[in-house]
Design a protein around this motif. Structure first.
Motif, PDB file in Angstrom:
ATOM      1  N   LEU A   1      28.596  92.812  46.480  1.00 49.64           N
ATOM      2  CA  LEU A   1      27.448  93.323  47.219  1.00 49.64           C
ATOM      3  C   LEU A   1      26.859  92.244  48.127  1.00 49.64           C
ATOM      4  O   LEU A   1      26.529  92.500  49.286  1.00 49.64           O
ATOM      5  CB  LEU A   1      26.381  93.829  46.237  1.00 49.64           C
ATOM      6  CG  LEU A   1      25.079  94.317  46.836  1.00 49.64           C
ATOM      7  CD1 LEU A   1      25.279  95.673  47.487  1.00 49.64           C
ATOM      8  CD2 LEU A   1      24.000  94.389  45.777  1.00 49.64           C
ATOM      9  N   TYR A   2      26.748  91.020  47.602  1.00 46.25           N
ATOM     10  CA  TYR A   2      26.184  89.921  48.389  1.00 46.25           C
ATOM     11  C   TYR A   2      27.058  89.599  49.600  1.00 46.25           C
ATOM     12  O   TYR A   2      26.552  89.455  50.720  1.00 46.25           O
ATOM     13  CB  TYR A   2      26.019  88.682  47.504  1.00 46.25           C
ATOM     14  CG  TYR A   2      25.425  87.514  48.227  1.00 46.25           C
ATOM     15  CD1 TYR A   2      24.091  87.512  48.581  1.00 46.25           C
ATOM     16  CD2 TYR A   2      26.200  86.418  48.579  1.00 46.25           C
ATOM     17  CE1 TYR A   2      23.535  86.444  49.268  1.00 46.25           C
ATOM     18  CE2 TYR A   2      25.659  85.352  49.253  1.00 46.25           C
ATOM     19  CZ  TYR A   2      24.330  85.367  49.597  1.00 46.25           C
ATOM     20  OH  TYR A   2      23.792  84.311  50.271  1.00 46.25           O
ATOM     21  N   ILE A   3      28.362  89.486  49.386  1.00 46.55           N
ATOM     22  CA  ILE A   3      29.261  89.148  50.493  1.00 46.55           C
ATOM     23  C   ILE A   3      29.252  90.244  51.553  1.00 46.55           C
ATOM     24  O   ILE A   3      29.223  89.963  52.764  1.00 46.55           O
ATOM     25  CB  ILE A   3      30.680  88.882  49.958  1.00 46.55           C
ATOM     26  CG1 ILE A   3      30.683  87.584  49.157  1.00 46.55           C
ATOM     27  CG2 ILE A   3      31.687  88.811  51.089  1.00 46.55           C
ATOM     28  CD1 ILE A   3      31.976  87.302  48.431  1.00 46.55           C
ATOM     29  N   LYS A   4      29.241  91.499  51.112  1.00 47.59           N
ATOM     30  CA  LYS A   4      29.220  92.611  52.068  1.00 47.59           C
ATOM     31  C   LYS A   4      27.941  92.588  52.907  1.00 47.59           C
ATOM     32  O   LYS A   4      27.990  92.740  54.133  1.00 47.59           O
ATOM     33  CB  LYS A   4      29.333  93.934  51.312  1.00 47.59           C
ATOM     34  CG  LYS A   4      29.350  95.146  52.224  1.00 47.59           C
ATOM     35  CD  LYS A   4      29.483  96.420  51.437  1.00 47.59           C
ATOM     36  CE  LYS A   4      28.101  96.818  50.942  1.00 47.59           C
ATOM     37  NZ  LYS A   4      28.062  98.159  50.362  1.00 47.59           N
ATOM     38  N   ASN A   5      26.806  92.356  52.270  1.00 49.73           N
ATOM     39  CA  ASN A   5      25.546  92.363  53.006  1.00 49.73           C
ATOM     40  C   ASN A   5      25.371  91.127  53.875  1.00 49.73           C
ATOM     41  O   ASN A   5      24.735  91.199  54.928  1.00 49.73           O
ATOM     42  CB  ASN A   5      24.376  92.518  52.030  1.00 49.73           C
ATOM     43  CG  ASN A   5      24.268  93.925  51.530  1.00 49.73           C
ATOM     44  OD1 ASN A   5      24.042  94.841  52.297  1.00 49.73           O
ATOM     45  ND2 ASN A   5      24.471  94.115  50.243  1.00 49.73           N
ATOM     46  N   VAL A   6      25.922  90.002  53.464  1.00 48.10           N
ATOM     47  CA  VAL A   6      25.892  88.809  54.324  1.00 48.10           C
ATOM     48  C   VAL A   6      26.751  89.039  55.560  1.00 48.10           C
ATOM     49  O   VAL A   6      26.365  88.670  56.679  1.00 48.10           O
ATOM     50  CB  VAL A   6      26.342  87.562  53.534  1.00 48.10           C
ATOM     51  CG1 VAL A   6      26.651  86.403  54.459  1.00 48.10           C
ATOM     52  CG2 VAL A   6      25.266  87.158  52.551  1.00 48.10           C
ATOM     53  N   ALA A   7      27.902  89.685  55.399  1.00 46.43           N
ATOM     54  CA  ALA A   7      28.749  89.985  56.558  1.00 46.43           C
ATOM     55  C   ALA A   7      28.046  90.956  57.501  1.00 46.43           C
ATOM     56  O   ALA A   7      28.079  90.782  58.732  1.00 46.43           O
ATOM     57  CB  ALA A   7      30.079  90.569  56.091  1.00 46.43           C
ATOM     58  N   ILE A   8      27.378  91.958  56.936  1.00 49.13           N
ATOM     59  CA  ILE A   8      26.605  92.890  57.779  1.00 49.13           C
ATOM     60  C   ILE A   8      25.490  92.154  58.497  1.00 49.13           C
ATOM     61  O   ILE A   8      25.253  92.366  59.696  1.00 49.13           O
ATOM     62  CB  ILE A   8      26.057  94.047  56.924  1.00 49.13           C
ATOM     63  CG1 ILE A   8      27.190  94.942  56.446  1.00 49.13           C
ATOM     64  CG2 ILE A   8      25.034  94.866  57.709  1.00 49.13           C
ATOM     65  CD1 ILE A   8      26.763  95.973  55.416  1.00 49.13           C
ATOM     66  N   GLY A   9      24.784  91.265  57.797  1.00 51.85           N
ATOM     67  CA  GLY A   9      23.695  90.509  58.409  1.00 51.85           C
ATOM     68  C   GLY A   9      24.169  89.609  59.537  1.00 51.85           C
ATOM     69  O   GLY A   9      23.537  89.537  60.600  1.00 51.85           O
ATOM     70  N   PHE A  10      25.291  88.923  59.343  1.00 51.11           N
ATOM     71  CA  PHE A  10      25.803  88.062  60.408  1.00 51.11           C
ATOM     72  C   PHE A  10      26.348  88.884  61.571  1.00 51.11           C
ATOM     73  O   PHE A  10      26.277  88.465  62.725  1.00 51.11           O
ATOM     74  CB  PHE A  10      26.858  87.095  59.862  1.00 51.11           C
ATOM     75  CG  PHE A  10      26.271  85.811  59.353  1.00 51.11           C
ATOM     76  CD1 PHE A  10      26.087  84.735  60.181  1.00 51.11           C
ATOM     77  CD2 PHE A  10      25.874  85.701  58.025  1.00 51.11           C
ATOM     78  CE1 PHE A  10      25.531  83.553  59.718  1.00 51.11           C
ATOM     79  CE2 PHE A  10      25.320  84.535  57.550  1.00 51.11           C
ATOM     80  CZ  PHE A  10      25.141  83.454  58.384  1.00 51.11           C
ATOM     81  N   GLY A  11      26.878  90.062  61.270  1.00 56.48           N
ATOM     82  CA  GLY A  11      27.298  90.958  62.351  1.00 56.48           C
ATOM     83  C   GLY A  11      26.113  91.423  63.174  1.00 56.48           C
ATOM     84  O   GLY A  11      26.166  91.452  64.418  1.00 56.48           O
TER      85      GLY A  11
END
Length: 112
Positions: A7-17
């Motif tokens: 969940l953390y990695i997915k949301n960090v990728a969304i945030g950086f996108g």
């Protein structure tokens, strides 16, 4: 991989996108003349990278915070909540208070 890490990695990728889209819009609309500053300077790409990373940290933190706050259990809302709904009997009872008045006194704003 544990679900929380995923969940953390997915949301960090969304945030950086989202931060990439945000920085791209800043450059596209030339806010504060950023496109000119970055494109004409030889160190402009470092500034662009720092702008993207700093916004990425903020956007990723907000994205992860939203994802965590949306993870609520529905079993908490089974019964009625909010106490027993007993109203305290708040009635105003006016009382007279005797005050002694001296004949020769003056108001505090009057001069002698």
């Amino acid at each position: 991989m544990p679900k929380l890490i995923r969940l953390y990695i997915k949301n960090v990728a969304i945030g950086f996108g989202l931060a990439g889209v945000f920085v791209g819009m800043l450059l596209w609309f030339n806010i504060a003349n950023l496109w000119h500053l970055i494109s004409t300077s030889d160190k402009g790409w470092i500034a662009l990278f720092v702008l993207w990373v700093s916004n990425g940290v903020i956007f990723a933190g907000v994205q992860f915070g939203i994802a965590v706050m949306r993870m609520k259990d529905d079993d908490d809302d089974d019964g009625p909540g909010g106490g027993l709904r007993q109203h305290a009997g708040m009635r105003r009872e006016h009382a007279t208070i005797p005050v002694r008045v001296d004949q020769g006194s003056r108001a505090f704003w009057e001069k002698r």
